[in-house]
Design a protein around this motif. Structure first.
Motif, short mmCIF file in Angstrom:
data_model
loop_
_atom_site.label_atom_id
_atom_site.label_comp_id
_atom_site.label_asym_id
_atom_site.label_seq_id
_atom_site.Cartn_x
_atom_site.Cartn_y
_atom_site.Cartn_z
N ALA A 11 -20.90 12.91 20.67
CA ALA A 11 -21.64 13.70 21.65
C ALA A 11 -22.03 15.05 21.05
O ALA A 11 -23.14 15.54 21.24
CB ALA A 11 -20.80 13.90 22.91
N THR A 12 -21.11 15.63 20.30
CA THR A 12 -21.39 16.93 19.71
C THR A 12 -22.56 16.84 18.73
O THR A 12 -23.42 17.72 18.69
CB THR A 12 -20.16 17.43 18.94
OG1 THR A 12 -19.02 17.24 19.77
CG2 THR A 12 -20.29 18.88 18.58
N VAL B 135 -26.15 14.41 20.65
CA VAL B 135 -26.80 14.60 21.93
C VAL B 135 -28.09 15.37 21.73
O VAL B 135 -28.14 16.33 20.98
CB VAL B 135 -25.86 15.33 22.89
CG1 VAL B 135 -26.64 15.96 23.99
CG2 VAL B 135 -24.85 14.36 23.44
N VAL B 136 -29.13 14.89 22.37
CA VAL B 136 -30.40 15.59 22.28
C VAL B 136 -30.27 16.89 23.04
O VAL B 136 -29.86 16.92 24.19
CB VAL B 136 -31.52 14.73 22.91
CG1 VAL B 136 -32.81 15.51 22.93
CG2 VAL B 136 -31.69 13.46 22.12
N LYS B 137 -30.60 17.96 22.36
CA LYS B 137 -30.45 19.27 22.99
C LYS B 137 -31.31 19.35 24.25
O LYS B 137 -32.50 19.06 24.21
CB LYS B 137 -30.86 20.36 22.01
CG LYS B 137 -29.80 20.60 20.97
CD LYS B 137 -29.61 22.09 20.74
CE LYS B 137 -28.34 22.32 19.95
NZ LYS B 137 -27.95 23.73 19.96
N ALA B 138 -30.68 19.73 25.32
CA ALA B 138 -31.40 19.85 26.57
C ALA B 138 -32.14 21.18 26.56
O ALA B 138 -31.58 22.20 26.21
CB ALA B 138 -30.43 19.79 27.73
N ILE C 79 -22.97 4.85 29.84
CA ILE C 79 -23.64 6.15 29.81
C ILE C 79 -23.37 6.84 28.48
O ILE C 79 -24.27 7.39 27.83
CB ILE C 79 -23.16 7.03 30.98
CG1 ILE C 79 -23.59 6.41 32.31
CG2 ILE C 79 -23.69 8.44 30.86
CD1 ILE C 79 -22.89 6.97 33.51
N THR C 80 -22.11 6.77 28.04
CA THR C 80 -21.75 7.40 26.78
C THR C 80 -22.58 6.84 25.64
O THR C 80 -23.13 7.58 24.81
CB THR C 80 -20.26 7.13 26.50
OG1 THR C 80 -19.52 7.52 27.64
CG2 THR C 80 -19.79 7.91 25.30
N LEU D 261 -30.38 12.88 28.84
CA LEU D 261 -30.03 12.62 30.23
C LEU D 261 -31.07 13.20 31.18
O LEU D 261 -31.07 12.91 32.37
CB LEU D 261 -28.66 13.22 30.56
CG LEU D 261 -27.42 12.36 30.30
CD1 LEU D 261 -26.17 13.05 30.80
CD2 LEU D 261 -27.54 11.00 30.95
N VAL E 179 -21.27 14.00 30.22
CA VAL E 179 -20.76 13.34 29.02
C VAL E 179 -19.66 14.18 28.36
O VAL E 179 -18.63 13.66 27.93
CB VAL E 179 -21.91 13.07 28.03
CG1 VAL E 179 -21.38 12.50 26.73
CG2 VAL E 179 -22.92 12.13 28.65
N LEU F 210 -18.59 22.49 24.45
CA LEU F 210 -19.47 21.34 24.28
C LEU F 210 -20.77 21.53 25.06
O LEU F 210 -21.86 21.26 24.58
CB LEU F 210 -18.78 20.06 24.75
CG LEU F 210 -17.74 19.46 23.82
CD1 LEU F 210 -16.99 18.33 24.49
CD2 LEU F 210 -18.41 18.95 22.55
N VAL G 231 -26.14 8.04 25.66
CA VAL G 231 -26.29 9.45 25.28
C VAL G 231 -26.06 9.65 23.78
O VAL G 231 -26.83 10.36 23.12
CB VAL G 231 -25.34 10.33 26.11
CG1 VAL G 231 -25.29 11.74 25.56
CG2 VAL G 231 -25.81 10.36 27.55
N LEU H 6 -22.43 25.36 23.58
CA LEU H 6 -22.78 25.54 22.17
C LEU H 6 -23.56 24.33 21.66
O LEU H 6 -24.41 24.46 20.80
CB LEU H 6 -21.52 25.73 21.33
CG LEU H 6 -20.69 26.96 21.73
CD1 LEU H 6 -19.48 27.10 20.82
CD2 LEU H 6 -21.54 28.21 21.67
N ARG H 7 -23.23 23.14 22.18
CA ARG H 7 -23.89 21.95 21.67
C ARG H 7 -24.84 21.32 22.68
O ARG H 7 -25.38 20.25 22.42
CB ARG H 7 -22.85 20.91 21.23
CG ARG H 7 -21.95 21.35 20.08
CD ARG H 7 -22.72 21.56 18.79
NE ARG H 7 -23.72 20.51 18.57
CZ ARG H 7 -24.72 20.60 17.71
NH1 ARG H 7 -24.88 21.69 17.00
NH2 ARG H 7 -25.57 19.61 17.57
N SER H 8 -24.99 21.95 23.83
CA SER H 8 -25.88 21.42 24.87
C SER H 8 -25.59 19.97 25.23
O SER H 8 -26.50 19.20 25.53
CB SER H 8 -27.35 21.52 24.45
OG SER H 8 -27.62 22.78 23.99
N VAL H 9 -24.34 19.58 25.16
CA VAL H 9 -23.98 18.23 25.60
C VAL H 9 -24.06 18.22 27.12
O VAL H 9 -23.57 19.14 27.77
CB VAL H 9 -22.55 17.87 25.15
CG1 VAL H 9 -22.18 16.47 25.59
CG2 VAL H 9 -22.41 18.01 23.64
N PRO H 10 -24.68 17.20 27.72
CA PRO H 10 -24.72 17.18 29.18
C PRO H 10 -23.29 17.22 29.73
O PRO H 10 -22.42 16.50 29.22
CB PRO H 10 -25.36 15.83 29.50
CG PRO H 10 -26.05 15.41 28.25
CD PRO H 10 -25.35 16.05 27.11
#
Ligand SMILES: Nc1ncnc2c1ncn2[C@@H]1O[C@H](COP(=O)(O)OP(=O)(O)OP(=O)(O)O)[C@@H](O)[C@H]1O
Ligand SMILES: Nc1ncnc2c1ncn2[C@@H]1O[C@H](COP(=O)(O)OP(=O)(O)OP(=O)(O)O)[C@@H](O)[C@H]1O
Ligand SMILES: [Mg+2]
Ligand SMILES: [Mg+2]
Lengths: 501, 332, 328, 368
Positions: free
Chosen positions: C319-320, C323-326, C263-264, C273, B124, B114, C267, B117-121
């Motif tokens: 989330a997968t 989520v905005v790619k960091a 928070i969830t 974040l 989270v 997560l 996001v 590959l998906r850049s999920v913080p």
């Protein structure tokens, strides 16, 4: 014409960073209604001076007088309140915010606490027109625009705040053509309205065209100051460099080696347009320079060669074996990159100098994964001696070193690996003059020992002086090739800007 | 000069949590004078073991710039797996432990996938797996995990070395020494620090940063499995209720010790100090008979205080800053 | 005085106004799922989903989470995080009931007092984040413990009682629209207005997007930060009041776990974040998504053993996808 | 007005209270049975008004498919929740009632949403296992919509509007444990109290009743109250601390047999005699103490009482008179009778004695 009284005066400013003395006695005066060119080599301390004048940094010693009052700005806000503002070398445009919000940032117009949208729009529209961006979409995100347009957006922001001193730190670095003209018009306009404009640039033509006064910094000190009429380009260069230019560069060696690096039809992946394919051959012992304007794709080409940027098409071979697209494959073939951003890509600043030096050869200094400290120290000492790195010892934190010594550690890290192709991007950015010459010497010696070298730089003189031949990048591709050696500057510029023939 | 001040700053960072520890010890000595006994020491040692094992995994994840909230769920998952597959049968223990380890690795891999590959913080991503694993446990056991913990496992929880030192504390000590050495003295450790402090530079230097980050999450999941086994051994039952709260102790311990949340900074030694501080604190609060409320309040203050002390904004740099300002004034 | 200059090429280099990334960025992506879920529920449950009482149930479930999430949204926009919102809501719920204790005359002063309480917790967080420059995670983790501890010290058992007016307000509805939903609507309007139409709102984005740049243009970043935490504290306190009103009594565990849900939600609503980027619209979509999921588990009578599993799966999937790619 | 709302009005339920004497008798009987089972001389019932109420206003003709009754359950966070739900559903099948249910996951705030959601599905009646007083308002709202609510395995304030409360009495458990302990210690000694979760009514009410009892005895000293989260692991840690801090502890009042497991382990491992203790009757505890001379008094809080709750709900719908408070009478016992209750064929999670049949228990994985 408004009076040309002094609005800002700095005397004897000094400023040290860990390991670097950035300013050591700077005097500077800005007068109303005049354009003052602030000149100096990379790392001379121009941006540091700007930082102090605008409250981003505090001087260690020295005095600053603005509008007759002695000031010691603790924050940019205080400087802004005193009428001193800057367009910084590092853009402060926020990519996620709209053009309108960016232009009005920090100077929003409100009515009863509420943003006055119509007024904001008309103010922003007016400022943007003045920098040539009359047609820009105010609601679009600023990040969607090119660096050049972002730079103009930032200048538009500066026009709105009626400051008495406006400092522009290398605004022209990302601009060319119409955009540069638009900028010049705005600068003249500001001066005509009585603003003191401080203009930092590396383009000496601009100085001749725009400046009324000139101050030259070298190694963190003011070395010359006066009216532009007393400074011709030759004098400016002499004062900036402090020696004759061509003495700095070692003579490129004889070319005897075989082709080591070969690019065929290489197209680096690009988000915007698809550039023309690039073909290139570099022989052992050869130094190939890459010149071009900012954003022309020099860095991208170099990173592609080193596997740090994905390949959209084409083939990269080292000694006949393909390597494209992967850092680790490139490293195995001995292709190493001294990146443009030393601090974020070249070094792990929190680690020690010996740890950074051995970063790429951890397998070799360890036995069964166990690092042999003695070996690590030995490798460090060897490199320290070979490259003349000035550091207090193997356990010094890399962060504390000066720019030039940090850059030498990046090179040391790669020499440890025993590379075949050395790719250097802006090898002397933020490096002081003494170290610069040493780095040139090192590059040239390495080539002489049989390495193939590709070097890109925004300093034309540097590329030309070092290289056997120079490629000129434009729009993400190679626009042409010229022989190395000083004297071709004008031709290079024509190629870079696409203005020849 | 700059070296000396750097040394001072660095030792300030290390000394701050030690200072906190001393404060807590003094407070304990004043309020519960009877508690400086060998028996209490043993209790503290046990607490250290229990908190410490996961704190080490957490430290690894923090070092590569992540955070792991899924630890509590993985601990319970391991316990449940051991109980259901062995049903108290010693001979099935090995298989059960292997299964628990595999399950832990699966969670670690999911976290890492997560995040990378998906850049999920990480915050989270690992919270999501926490809830998911929790859900899997409930769905699987229908809320009432059956089975029993084999006796062979009890040693891990209640055994004592030399009739005194609780085994969990020994496990923690061994783990701390091994991981500490790996971090400081091996190529792997060097790569961990490089990845955490500057992933871009590390990648350009040929460090397989993706694998390093994955490894950290896997290691964290493994320490969680180990902690789950220790817990199971300690009580001998599947204690499913425990998993319902996030395990923030591991994060608190590392952070109190001075491991940076931003990655790349921190030593296992600091985590050890943080673990000891937390264990002493928790034990003292129970000894004191403090209510649930007071315990939380004190924990909060200690966390904040410890981090504030080390931030450098509290002591050394402030002093340095002040002295520099005065010299400027004199010369100016 | 402006001299006309030549117009330069001002076309965007790339346009990300369409496509999935833009959907995520604008907070629309999560709404797509919300709509899909609503369509699915309409098909599976027919009219049962659209009954006023069911709609009112879903909307009621958004109240507390929505309030807390909006505060969290502000904090996350500045690149921070607020773990203390759950505790703050708890303390506010408990004190609301204990202090009002069914005396109508006390309602107004107590409610105002709770807002002040929330502001104080926010001030504590904001001061440590902005001036002591400690990581928001640690500061708010500490206040999460401290405030929860205070709540348990006030009372370890459910205590106090709100007035019937408060209770009726929290429980009543006008057809499918619960009265309490009004509170969220007002809060959304206020926060939305602050973000979009005030100087402060712009500064919030700027501080989160690039703290140095924000300071360089003269923004009082510390002050912006403090106010953001204060706002989050106030919204959490209001959420606590709603909790108490709905329960009619106060409980020292009322707001547990709210911080993580909040928070969830933020996001998966497409807010980064890392700060500086996010849409309130997306956050509200996230709130609605979680409210829909938990209420449809009951509506569809799914096995209770699957509740956590479904919730976990929704969070992981959201989330997968969203989520905005960091950027590293 | 500056008046406190509802402070003067007494419980509205009392108004239509009838047949009070018989109801009151059934209440006191639960106390005397428990006292007898535990061999306590002196167990005074806590004052409580129990009476029969007229449910004619809730009467509803049984529809073709049977009544629909909703269960706002605790949720499967432990075996108690699973068993409670299972007993309810099985009994519903037996008597031809269709069910709706929602799981609160042990959380009052979630349960508030659950009750609203269930009410919106218009069941004929609703059985609520209260997760805390926080749901009171929502229960009132449901009754105001005309849905009769039966509280099950827990209590709410009188103004909740619930028709009837069916539960094992917290006061009874808390007091009985305390009285037994006092008697064991001869009215003199140091006692530690171990409760479940801070802030959760199930734990706090029992502890409060116990404290009242201990206060009656001047020579009984309650040295500390700690929380065990109903977890043997936490209880063991706490007990480890008790051993060092209060080496001369005489008795332990606890509300949880499952938690007591940890206490017994801690004392045994420290080589000390386990002080007399109390708790609810978990099979795990009985198995662990079998053959030891640990002295304990256990009582029960049977999850299966949800079936009784269902019956009460059906009675209400049929318009039959029910009691406003149905206090479940279920076994209590001491270490002397433990052998009778232990189920060696069953797992640790079972509450004994269970009224569910063996097949069901096997199916749930609780017994083999
Ligand atoms: N924050 C900092 N920490 C450490 N060293 C710094 C810092 N900022 C600048 N320096 C160093 O101070 C010196 C002067 O840098 P400065 O940026 O002022 O030069 P400049 O004249 O603006 O150069 P350029 O033309 O490249 O912009 C350089 O050696 C640089 O590496
Ligand atoms: N910071 C940036 N943000 C967005 N786009 C960028 C940025 N830097 C470069 N680019 C884009 O990437 C492309 C190639 O840039 P590249 O860095 O390779 O050029 P360069 O000639 O090396 O310029 P520089 O002097 O900035 O290093 C250009 O289209 C440029 O606009
Ligand atoms: Mg500069
Ligand atoms: Mg470049």
């Amino acid at each position: 014409m408004p009076t040309q009284h002094t609005v800002l005066e700095a005397r004897g400013l000094t400023k040290s960073f860990p390991g670097v003395r950035a300013l050591s006695g700077v005097d500077f005066t800005a007068r109303a209604g005049r354009v003052h060119a602030l000149l100096g080599e990379n790392g001379a301390g121009k941006s540091t001076l700007v930082g102090i004048l605008t409250g981003n940094q505090r001087a260690d010693t020295g005095t600053l007088t603005v509008a007759g009052e002695t000031r010691d700005f603790g924050s940019p806000r205080e400087a802004l309140d005193a009428g001193v503002m800057a367009v910084y070398q590092e853009l402060t445009v926020l990519p996620a915010m709209t053009v309108l919000d960016n232009v009005m940032l920090g100077q929003e117009v409100t009515k009863a606490g509420s943003l006055s949208l119509s007024q904001q729009r008309s103010i922003a529209r007016d400022a943007l027109s003045r920098v040539g961006l009359a047609d820009i979409d105010l609601g679009a995100q600023a990040g969607d625009y090119s660096l050049a347009n972002q730079q103009l957006i930032e200048i538009a922001r500066a026009l709105i705040r009626r400051a008495s001193v406006v400092i522009l730190d290398e605004p022209s670095a990302v601009l060319s053509g119409d955009k540069l003209d638009a900028l010049h018009a705005v600068v003249r306009e500001l001066a005509a309205a009585g603003t003191a404009v401080v203009y930092i640039t590396h383009l000496l033509d601009e100085v001749q065209e725009l400046a009324d006064d000139v101050t030259i910094l070298r190694d963190g000190a003011t070395v010359a100051e006066g009216e532009k009429k007393d400074f011709d380009t030759e004098r400016i260069v002499r004062e900036m460099v402090g020696r004759t230019v061509d003495a700095v560069f070692p003579e490129p060696g004889e070319l005897t080696g075989d082709v080591v690096l070969r690019l065929t039809g290489v197209v680096p992946r690009s988000r915007t347009r698809r550039p023309a394919p690039i073909d290139l051959e570099v022989r052992a012992g050869e130094i190939v320079g890459v010149a071009g304007l900012v954003g022309s794709g020099r860095s991208r080409l170099l990173r592609t060669i080193a596997g740090a940027h994905p390949l959209a098409a084409g083939r990269i071979e080292v000694a006949g074996r393909p390597i494209g697209g992967s850092i680790r494959r490139a490293l195995r073939a001995g292709v190493v990159l001294v990146p443009e951003e030393r601090k974020t890509e070249g070094l792990v600043l929190d680690l020690t100098v010996s740890e950074n030096t051995t970063m790429a050869v951890l397998g070799r200094i360890a036995r069964f994964g166990w690092i042999r400290r003695a070996v690590q120290r030995d490798r460090w000492s060897a490199e320290q001696e070979r490259l003349g790195i000035r550091a207090s010892g193997p356990d010094q934190e890399t962060r504390l070193l000066s720019g030039g010594n940090q850059q030498k550690i990046v090179i040391a890290k790669w020499l440890e690996l025993g590379p075949t192709v050395l790719v250097l991007d802006e090898p002397t950015r933020g490096v002081d003059v003494g170290a610069k010459a040493e780095i040139y010497q090192i590059i040239s010696e390495l080539a002489a020992q049989g390495l193939a070298v590709v070097v890109a730089s925004s300093e034309l003189i540097e590329v030309l002086g070092l290289s056997h031949r120079v490629l000129v990048a434009r729009d993400g591709s190679i626009a042409g090739e010229l022989p190395g050696g000083l004297g071709n500057e004008e031709e290079v510029m024509h190629l870079a800007m696409g203005t020849n023939r | 000069m700059s070296n000396a001040s750097a040394f001072l700053a660095r030792s300030g960072r290390t000394l701050a949590p030690l200072a906190g520890l001393i404060v807590v010890l003094v407070a304990a000595a004043i309020t519960t004078p009877g508690s400086f006994t060998v028996d209490v020491l043993r209790l503290v040692l046990f607490q250290i073991g229990l908190i410490g094992v996961t704190a080490i995994g957490q430290t690894l994840v923090l070092l590569v710039g992540g955070i792991d909230l899924s630890i509590g769920a993985v601990m319970t998952l391991a316990t449940v797996i051991v109980a259901t597959t062995t049903n108290g049968d010693d001979s099935a223990l090995l298989v059960a432990v292997v299964l628990a380890v595999l399950a832990g690795l699966a969670v670690g891999a999911a976290n890492s996938a997560l995040v990378q590959l998906r850049s999920v913080p990480p915050f989270v991503a690992t919270f999501a797996t926490f809830v998911l694993v929790q859900g899997i446990i409930v769905a699987w056991t229908r809320g009432a995990p059956s089975g029993a913990i084999p006796d062979a496992m009890r040693w891990l929880g209640i055994g004592r070395l030399f009739d005194f030192i609780p085994v969990p504390a020994v496990v923690f000590a061994v783990l701390a020494v091994v991981v500490g050495l790996v971090l400081v003295r091996t190529t792997l450790g060097r790569r961990v620090y490089a990845t955490g402090a500057n992933p871009r530079a590390a990648r350009l230097s040929g460090v397989p940063t993706g694998w390093i980050v994955t490894g950290a999450y896997l290691a964290s999941a493994l320490t969680a499995v180990l902690a789950g086994l220790i817990n199971a051994g300690y009580i001998g039952y599947v204690d499913a209720g425990l998993s319902r709260s996030l395990d923030l102790n591991s994060i608190a311990a590392a952070v109190i010790g001075g491991v940076a949340l931003t990655g790349g900074k921190g030593r296992i030694g600091q985590t050890v100090v943080g673990v000891v501080l937390l264990a002493v604190l928790l034990t003292w609060l129970v000894q004191l008979g403090a209510g649930a409320g007071a315990q939380l309040i004190v924990s909060g203050i200690v966390i904040l205080g410890a981090v504030w002390l080390q931030s450098g904004r509290f002591t050394l740099s402030t002093i340095r800053h002040l002295t520099r300002r005065t010299t400027t004034a004199e010369r100016g | 005085m402006s001299t006309a200059t030549a117009t330069v090429d001002a076309r965007p280099e790339r346009s990300k106004r369409f496509g999935f990334a833009a959907l995520v960025r604008g907070g629309f992506a999560v709404w797509v799922v919300v709509i899909a879920l609503v369509v699915a529920l309409s098909i599976v449950k027919g009219g049962a989903f659209w009954t006023p009482s069911n709609l009112s149930t879903v909307l009621t479930a958004t109240v507390v989470l929505g309030l807390v999430a909006m505060g969290q949204h502000l904090v996350i926009l500045t690149g921070g995080i607020d773990l203390s919102v759950g505790s703050t809501a708890t303390l506010s719920a408990l004190l609301t009931a204990v202090l009002i204790d069914a005396y109508p005359i006390r309602v107004i002063p107590v409610l105002l007092g709770m807002v002040v309480l929330g502001a104080l917790v926010g001030l504590f967080n904001g001061a440590f984040v902005a001036f002591a420059k400690l990581p928001a995670f640690i500061v708010t983790l500490a206040s999460f413990y401290i405030v929860q501890g205070i709540a348990l010290t006030v009372s370890s058992v459910p205590a106090g009682k709100v007035t019937s007016d408060l209770k009726n307000f929290a429980l009543g509805s006008l057809g499918p629209i619960p009265y309490s939903f009004l509170v969220v609507v007002i809060a959304v309007a206020v926060v939305g207005y602050l973000l979009a139409r005030t100087r402060w709102g712009k500064h919030v984005y700027a501080v989160g997007g690039d703290l140095k740049a924000a300071r360089a243009v003269g923004i009082k970043a510390d002050r912006v930060l403090v106010w953001v935490y204060v706002a989050s504290g106030i919204l959490a306190a209001i959420a606590g009041i709603m909790l108490a009103a709905r329960s009619s009594i106060g409980s020292p565990t009322a707001g547990q776990g709210l911080e993580l849900s909040a928070i969830t939600v933020v996001v998966i609503g497409g807010t980064s974040l890392l700060g500086g980027r996010g849409s309130l619209f997306g956050t509200l979509g996230g709130v609605l998504l979680l409210a829909l999921v938990s209420s449809s588990i009951t509506l569809l009578q799914m096995p209770s053993t699957l509740t956590d599993l479904i919730r976990g799966a929704v969070i992981v999937i959201a989330a997968t996808l969203f989520v905005v790619k960091a950027k590293r | 007005s500056s008046e406190q709302e509802g402070s003067s009005s007494t419980s509205a339920a009392n108004a239509d209270c009838s047949n009070a004497a018989a109801a009151q008798d059934s209440y006191t009987k639960a106390w005397s049975t428990t006292a007898e089972e535990l061999g306590i001389q002196d167990l005074t019932p806590v004052e409580e008004t129990v009476c029969e109420i007229d449910t004619a206003s809730y009467k509803k003709d049984e529809p073709a498919g049977g009544y629909t009754i909703a269960l706002a359950a605790q949720g499967p966070i432990n075996s108690w929740g699973t068993l409670s739900e299972e007993a309810f559903k099985r009994h519903a099948d037996e008597i031809g009632v269709s069910t709706l249910y929602a799981s609160a996951n042990g959380d009052a705030t979630t349960q508030v949403d659950n009750i609203q959601q269930l009410a919106s599905q218009k069941p004929d009646a609703m059985v609520v296992v209260p997760m805390g007083e926080g749901i009171t308002g929502q229960v009132q709202a449901a009754t105001e919509q005309g849905i009769p609510v039966i509280l099950c395995s827990g209590i709410l304030p009188d103004d909740s509007g619930a028709v009837s409360t069916v539960t094992r009495q917290y006061d009874l458990l808390g007091s009985a444990y305390a009285e037994w302990l006092v008697q064991k210690l001869g009215g003199k000694g140091k006692v530690a109290m171990l409760s479940g979760l801070a802030g959760v009514p199930t734990a706090e009410y029992q502890a409060a009743a116990a404290k009242k009892v201990f206060e009656k005895y001047p020579d009984i000293e309650v040295v500390t109250q700690q929380y065990t989260e109903w977890s043997p692991t936490v209880a063991k840690t706490v007990a480890d601390n008790l051993i060092t801090q209060y080496p001369d502890l005489d008795g332990i009042w606890s509300d949880s047999g499952y938690g007591d497991l940890g206490v017994v382990q801690a004392y045994t491992e420290a080589g000390k005699t386990v002080p007399p203790l109390t708790g609810d009757s978990s099979n795990a505890f009985l198995k662990a103490t079998e053959g030891t001379d640990v002295q304990f008094a256990l009582s029960t809080f049977p999850p299966e009482m949800s079936a009784d709750c269902l019956d009460t709900a059906v009675s209400v719908l049929k318009g039959e008179p029910v009691l406003n408070k149905v206090f479940i009478d279920s076994p209590s016992f001491t270490n002397e009778d433990a052998a009778q209750y232990v189920r060696k064929d069953c797992g640790d999670n079972l509450f004994v004695p269970s009224t569910l049949d063996d097949a069901t228990l096997v199916e749930l994985g609780l017994c083999s």
